[in-house]
Scaffold this active site. Structure first.
Site, PDB file in Angstrom:
ATOM      1  N   ARG A  42       0.824  -1.216   0.000  1.00 27.46           N
ATOM      2  CA  ARG A  42       0.000   0.000   0.000  1.00 27.46           C
ATOM      3  C   ARG A  42       0.859   1.268   0.000  1.00 27.46           C
ATOM      4  O   ARG A  42       0.425   2.303  -0.500  1.00 27.46           O
ATOM      5  CB  ARG A  42      -0.950  -0.020   1.200  1.00 27.46           C
ATOM      6  CG  ARG A  42      -2.106  -0.985   1.004  1.00 27.46           C
ATOM      7  CD  ARG A  42      -3.044  -1.035   2.184  1.00 27.46           C
ATOM      8  NE  ARG A  42      -4.246  -1.802   1.862  1.00 27.46           N
ATOM      9  CZ  ARG A  42      -5.164  -2.153   2.733  1.00 27.46           C
ATOM     10  NH1 ARG A  42      -5.028  -1.816   4.006  1.00 27.46           N
ATOM     11  NH2 ARG A  42      -6.233  -2.840   2.352  1.00 27.46           N
ATOM     12  N   LYS A 207     -16.546 -15.302   6.551  1.00 27.60           N
ATOM     13  CA  LYS A 207     -17.975 -15.241   6.839  1.00 27.60           C
ATOM     14  C   LYS A 207     -18.837 -15.016   5.600  1.00 27.60           C
ATOM     15  O   LYS A 207     -18.568 -14.131   4.801  1.00 27.60           O
ATOM     16  CB  LYS A 207     -18.256 -14.127   7.850  1.00 27.60           C
ATOM     17  CG  LYS A 207     -17.652 -14.363   9.228  1.00 27.60           C
ATOM     18  CD  LYS A 207     -18.030 -13.242  10.181  1.00 27.60           C
ATOM     19  CE  LYS A 207     -17.474 -13.480  11.576  1.00 27.60           C
ATOM     20  NZ  LYS A 207     -17.839 -12.397  12.504  1.00 27.60           N
ATOM     21  N   GLY A 357      -7.338  -6.507   0.038  1.00 26.80           N
ATOM     22  CA  GLY A 357      -7.387  -7.159   1.342  1.00 26.80           C
ATOM     23  C   GLY A 357      -6.465  -8.362   1.455  1.00 26.80           C
ATOM     24  O   GLY A 357      -5.312  -8.343   1.022  1.00 26.80           O
ATOM     25  N   GLY A 381     -12.626  -3.974   1.050  1.00 28.58           N
ATOM     26  CA  GLY A 381     -13.977  -3.557   1.402  1.00 28.58           C
ATOM     27  C   GLY A 381     -14.585  -2.606   0.387  1.00 28.58           C
ATOM     28  O   GLY A 381     -15.757  -2.710   0.029  1.00 28.58           O
TER      29      GLY A 381
END
Length: 400
Positions: A42, A207, A357, A381
């Site tokens: 990043r 999830k 991510g 995200g």
């Protein structure tokens, strides 16, 4: 979507001007060695913008968040090591301010010379950055904006947050989109509005609830949606399989069953998994079919048959979007699934996107050639919310 860009700003001239650059420097650190950055991707991603402004004579003021401090200074989340690493990559020291809008930051901004780069301390050390109260956010934004003559957002990983530095500051200054943000939006628009078929999406992570909206948004558009990672076990349970001690969202079982019924053979699940005695690198483990997961074990990776199945689906694709690892790739015994699927993606005759991510981290951690992918996103995200069709506050602010 009409945005003023970094090129527009450079065309106007920046010599001697103070330019605020919102970067996403939320890099991972070694859990055992304080201050050691494990992936500087990043930092590298924002360097072209910083270099372009620096070389044009701007006084560059970079600011970012790191982690989730509680709105107050916390040494565990200081950006000081990031300033050091950025300076190494730039080949020149990066000045570091030990606060965000306090005396140290003000003094550093006032002393900044043309062509110098300053990094402010973690934005989230100030509660105003993430406040849901417009007035509190606005007050902090005004303090930040007072440091600059123009604002560039090159933090795609944060554009889905309605935070002061992302949403409120651009309302107070001439504002521009950096090259990284523009490239991300261009790529995501391509895979959302006009993906070349066959279009295959690979989703992993822990999830189902985190990915439910994007699954619903993408299913009508894809030829195949491959599901791995911890989230696959809730789908397997919905099919009637026992999953032992594997990660399970019991409240999502009915939702998964409905998705499987509506998707038909377009939604593809693993056929074997690596089942371990515990969540540890030295755990005992076996590869088992999904119908034979022992009651006392938990699945930590997809198995070789699943990798082959997924690779076959990926191999015929012209467009692939991948978000989320296939297993616990940070632990060597459970990295093969993610590695195998990633390698299959690098071989397609088409365009591939790694959705930021953990997926982007896996590419670098597992030693894959980054240039073998069409695009590696810096914002997991933000990428998902774009694909869901949500308005991204940071992008909306730049459009105004």
């Amino acid at each position: 979507m009409i945005l003023k860009t970094l090129d527009d700003l450079l065309g106007e001239g920046v010599a001697g001007r103070r330019v605020l650059v919102r970067a996403d420097l939320n890099v991972p650190f070694d859990k055992k060695q304080a201050g050691v950055i494990t992936d500087d991707g990043r930092i590298r991603a924002v360097l072209p913008t910083v270099v372009a402004l620096r070389d044009a004579g701007a006084r560059v003021i970079v600011f970012s968040h790191l982690g989730r401090p509680k709105g107050a200074p916390d040494p565990a989340f200081t950006l000081d090591p990031v300033a050091t690493r950025m300076g190494e990559l730039l080949g020149a020291p990066v000045i570091f301010a030990s606060d965000t809008v306090g005396p140290a930051a003000s003094a550093a901004v006032d002393a900044l010379l043309d062509g110098q780069v300053l990094l402010l301390e973690n934005l989230r050390f100030n509660a105003g950055e993430t406040s849901k109260d417009d007035a509190a956010r606005g007050e902090f934004a005004a303090q930040l904006a007072a440091f600059g003559d123009a604002y560039v957002d090159d933090a795609f990983g944060a554009v889905h947050r309605k935070h002061a530095s992302v949403y409120d500051v651009p309302a107070l200054l001439p504002h521009y989109a950096g090259g990284l943000v523009l490239r991300e939006l261009e790529v995501l628009k391509k895979v959302t509005e006009s993906p070349e078929q066959p279009y295959v999406v690979v989703l992993g992570g822990s999830k189902v609830s985190d990915k439910l909206a994007v699954i619903k948004a993408l299913l009508p558009k894809v030829d195949k949606l491959l599901v791995g990672g911890g989230m696959c076990f809730t789908f397997l349970k919905a099919q009637g399989h026992e999953v032992g001690k594997s990660l399970l969202e019991a409240e999502m079982i009915d939702t998964c069953r409905s998705l499987l019924e509506s998707a038909g053979d377009r939604l593809v699940l693993p056929v074997d998994v690596v089942a371990a005695s515990s969540f540890a690198a030295d755990a005992s483990f076996d590869t088992v079919d999904i119908s034979d997961i022992p009651a006392d074990r938990l699945g930590l990776d997809i198995g070789p048959k699943s990798v082959a199945l997924f690779a076959e689906a990926i191999g015929g694709a012209r467009t692939v979007f991948w978000n989320g690892p296939m297993g616990v790739f940070e632990l060597a015994p459970f990295a093969a699934g993610t590695l195998g699927v990633a390698e299959a993606i690098t071989k397609i005759d088409g365009f591939s996107v790694v959705g930021g991510g953990d997926s982007a981290a896996a590419v670098r951690t597992l030693g894959l050639d980054e240039s073998a992918f069409g695009h590696i996103s810096t914002g997991g995200g933000a990428s998902l919310e774009y694909l869901e069709g949500k308005t991204l506050p940071g992008v909306a602010a730049l459009e105004k």
